[in-house]
Structures are given as structure tokens and as C-alpha cells.
Design an enzyme around this catalytic site. Structure first.
Site, PDB file in Angstrom:
ATOM      1  N   LYS A  14       0.846  -1.188   0.000  1.00  0.00           N
ATOM      2  CA  LYS A  14       0.000   0.000   0.000  1.00  0.00           C
ATOM      3  C   LYS A  14       0.885   1.242   0.000  1.00  0.00           C
ATOM      4  O   LYS A  14       2.046   1.217   0.434  1.00  0.00           O
ATOM      5  CB  LYS A  14      -0.941   0.017   1.210  1.00  0.00           C
ATOM      6  CG  LYS A  14      -0.249  -0.017   2.585  1.00  0.00           C
ATOM      7  CD  LYS A  14       0.218   1.325   3.105  1.00  0.00           C
ATOM      8  CE  LYS A  14       0.798   1.204   4.506  1.00  0.00           C
ATOM      9  NZ  LYS A  14       1.490   2.459   4.940  1.00  0.00           N
ATOM     10  N   GLY A 106       7.336   1.122   5.062  1.00  0.00           N
ATOM     11  CA  GLY A 106       6.087   1.877   5.010  1.00  0.00           C
ATOM     12  C   GLY A 106       5.102   1.368   3.988  1.00  0.00           C
ATOM     13  O   GLY A 106       4.101   2.028   3.702  1.00  0.00           O
ATOM     14  N   LEU A 107       5.352   0.172   3.432  1.00  0.00           N
ATOM     15  CA  LEU A 107       4.482  -0.403   2.409  1.00  0.00           C
ATOM     16  C   LEU A 107       3.460  -1.385   2.986  1.00  0.00           C
ATOM     17  O   LEU A 107       2.609  -1.893   2.258  1.00  0.00           O
ATOM     18  CB  LEU A 107       5.324  -1.115   1.346  1.00  0.00           C
ATOM     19  CG  LEU A 107       6.321  -0.240   0.591  1.00  0.00           C
ATOM     20  CD1 LEU A 107       7.256  -1.113  -0.252  1.00  0.00           C
ATOM     21  CD2 LEU A 107       5.609   0.771  -0.299  1.00  0.00           C
ATOM     22  N   GLY A 108       3.556  -1.657   4.281  1.00  0.00           N
ATOM     23  CA  GLY A 108       2.579  -2.530   4.926  1.00  0.00           C
ATOM     24  C   GLY A 108       2.760  -3.998   4.643  1.00  0.00           C
ATOM     25  O   GLY A 108       1.803  -4.773   4.772  1.00  0.00           O
ATOM     26  N   GLY A 110       4.165  -6.689   6.148  1.00  0.00           N
ATOM     27  CA  GLY A 110       3.804  -7.661   7.166  1.00  0.00           C
ATOM     28  C   GLY A 110       2.309  -7.721   7.413  1.00  0.00           C
ATOM     29  O   GLY A 110       1.729  -8.810   7.548  1.00  0.00           O
ATOM     30  N   SER A 112      -0.002  -6.839   5.246  1.00  0.00           N
ATOM     31  CA  SER A 112      -0.626  -7.389   4.048  1.00  0.00           C
ATOM     32  C   SER A 112      -0.508  -8.905   4.028  1.00  0.00           C
ATOM     33  O   SER A 112      -1.466  -9.609   3.680  1.00  0.00           O
ATOM     34  CB  SER A 112       0.026  -6.793   2.793  1.00  0.00           C
ATOM     35  OG  SER A 112      -0.640  -7.224   1.627  1.00  0.00           O
ATOM     36  N   ASP A 144      -2.665  -1.709  10.260  1.00  0.00           N
ATOM     37  CA  ASP A 144      -2.847  -1.693   8.806  1.00  0.00           C
ATOM     38  C   ASP A 144      -3.606  -2.914   8.293  1.00  0.00           C
ATOM     39  O   ASP A 144      -4.067  -2.923   7.147  1.00  0.00           O
ATOM     40  CB  ASP A 144      -1.486  -1.630   8.089  1.00  0.00           C
ATOM     41  CG  ASP A 144      -0.832  -0.252   8.177  1.00  0.00           C
ATOM     42  OD1 ASP A 144      -1.540   0.710   8.534  1.00  0.00           O
ATOM     43  OD2 ASP A 144       0.372  -0.150   7.898  1.00  0.00           O
TER      44      ASP A 144
END
Length: 301
Positions: A14, A106-108, A110, A112, A144
Site C-alpha cells: 500500500k 512503510g508499504l505494509g 507484514g 498485508s 494496517d
């Protein structure tokens, strides 16, 4: 017959198109506003039912012990909920993980992975939990996770769990990994973090971002200045990518992104990224590909 395996399950990244810190709860959690956007860069997970009741991660994930892995914790939480509802444990699951998304980026990644695991196990076990029930199960594990279970571009509030669907951009992104892992706690505990940005409404975002086709110009990432100060490679990536458009950090860092109208534009920028950074392009997604697959019984294995 119920399936016994699900392979090639996507766990997409994300981006936070903006991220405002608008206050703080008495328990210390920060109150946020953000728009979460799925992109087509993802980890890939494989699930196989076992003959016993164990949850086993069959691949090594450097830096993440199995007992701390959000995937394992999420599956055990769902397993316990299944037992509460049915009076027995479901079969165990072997999980193999192909990591593509960086940790601390910062891409989420874990969160996701955990969300995809919950969707897959809910299907394999025929557990019958609704999206709302899965979200309630996932929230205590990670703020998240609810977004990835929600599975579409979303305006998020609270600690990230209050979600409303919004129209998302149809664009491409160039994402740079600056080569540092940013611990979220270091950002949120910084004394100079902005914590009082004025709250906005969905219509504020929609007017600027969607109606005017402003791909990234809305708002700020309130965490960016702190991350850039503590981790100079983040500041360097923002400055470099900013030469091609409005560049912004996602989440609490460290990845930096810039939006482009076409894939060709993104590819041209990628040609010039300094060799010291890993960089890639990604397409905006309007819906989680795992949710699409599970809705079509001819797609999943």
C-alpha cells in the site's frame, strides 16, 4: 469438496497518498487520517492444509522469528476463533512466503501478509467469517491489517481502522527503497512530530485529488520530516525523486514514491534512478487481487 491448498496468493503493498496526525488518544495511540492505495507490487504466499493442527511457516524470513510473524499470529487467532465457534480446531496450515516487499519500508508488507493469510485460511477452513469479523480479528495484531482486509482504496481515520471507500487514482508510481529500515516507534515517539494537523473530510480529498486529477498534491505526510531527519537516505530519495514531480514518503518510511499518468513516464524515470537505490514501478489497484480471486472459484486452486 473444500480445497486443501491455495497457492500464489498475492499480498500487495500500500501507499499512503497523504498521512495526517490529527491528535492522540489517552492511551497514547495517535489519531490519523490517510488515504490508503493498493499497488500491484506484492509478496506471494502459499498455503497447504496439514494432517495435524499446527501452524507452520515453512520458509525463513530474515529478521522475523516464526513466533513473532504476523502471518502465524493471525492464523492462530483465526484458528482459536474457529474453535470457539465450532468446538474443535481446524486443520493446521503450512505457509510458504516469497518476500518482495522490504521491511520497515512503510508499504505494509507484514500486515498485508497477515491479511492475505486470514482471507486464505477463512476460505480453506470454510470458517465463514465476514470481512467485518476478520477485520475485528486482525486489528489487535496490526493497525494496517484492516485496510488490506477491506481491500479497496480507502479513507482511513482513527488508528487506521475506520475505513470508507473512496475513488482511487488510475496511475503508475515510481517507488524508491532508500536502503534503510525505519522503525515506526522511532517516528511516533519523536518530540518534533506534528500531532495537531487540522482534520479534513473525504470531500476535501476527493475535490483535490480525484476531480482535479491531482495525483499526489493533496495534504502532507506528517511523519516525513521526522523520518528524513533521523534517516538521511530518506531525505536524499525525496529530494532526487522530487525532481520529476511531487515526491512523498509512504507510511512511517522509508520508501518514497511519485505518481505518473502513464507507465511510459514511470519507466523513463526508472532509467535515471541512482544505482545505490532499489527502485521499481507499480500500478494503482482499485481492489485487492486476493478478494477478486476468492470471489471466483475458477481462479483459486
Amino acid at each position: 469438496m473444500a480445497p486443501t491448498s491455495l497457492h500464489n496468493c498475492p499480498a500487495p503493498a500500500k501507499l499512503n497518498l497523504f498521512l495526517h496526525v490529527v491528535g492522540r488518544r489517552p492511551d497514547g495511540y495517535h489519531l490519523l487520517q490517510s488515504v490508503f492505495q493498493l499497488i500491484d507490487r506484492s509478496d506471494t504466499l502459499h498455503f497447504d492444509l496439514r494432517s495435524d493442527e499446527r501452524i507452520v511457516r515453512t520458509t525463513d524470513v530474515p529478521g522475523v522469528p516464526e513466533e513473532q510473524d504476523l502471518i502465524v499470529r493471525a492464523l492462530r487467532a483465526l484458528q482459536a476463533e474457529y474453535q470457539r465457534r465450532h468446538g474443535r480446531l481446524p486443520p493446521g496450515i503450512d505457509v510458504a512466503v516469497e518476500k518482495c516487499l522490504p521491511m520497515g519500508g512503510g508499504l505494509g508488507g507484514g500486515s498485508s501478509d497477515a491479511a492475505t493469510a486470514l482471507m486464505a485460511a477463512n476460505h480453506l477452513w470454510q470458517a465463514g467469517l465476514t470481512d467485518a469479523e476478520l477485520i475485528a480479528l486482525g486489528l489487535p495484531l496490526g493497525a494496517d491489517i484492516p485496510f488490506f482486509l477491506f481491500g479497496a482504496t480507502a479513507f482511513a481515520e482513527g488508528v487506521g481502522e475506520a475505513l470508507q471507500a473512496v475513488p482511487g487514482p488510475d496511475c503508475w508510481y515510481v517507488v524508491i527503497e532508500p536502503g534503510v529500515s525505519v522503525p515506526t516507534v522511532a517516528i511516533f515517539t519523536a518530540t518534533d512530530l506534528t500531532r495537531n494537523t487540522k482534520a479534513i473530510t473525504i470531500s476535501d480529498f476527493s475535490r483535490r485529488h480525484v476531480e482535479s486529477n491531482d495525483l499526489i498534491g493533496f495534504g502532507e505526510n506528517d511523519l516525513q520530516d521526522v523520518a528524513a531527519r533521523l534517516f538521511p537516505p530518506v531525505a536524499e530519495a525525496i529530494e532526487w525523486l522530487g525532481g520529476y514531480g511531487a515526491a512523498r514518503m509512504t507510511g512511517s518510511g522509508s520508501c518514497v514514491f511519485c505518481a505518473f499518468s502513464t507507465e511510459h513516464e514511470a519507466e523513463q524515470v526508472l532509467k535515471h534512478v541512482p544505482a545505490r537505490w532499489r527502485a521499481w514501478k507499480a500500478k494503482a489497484l482499485q481492489r485487492h487481487p486476493m478478494k477478486i480471486a476468492l470471489a471466483n472459484p475458477f481462479v483459486v486452486e
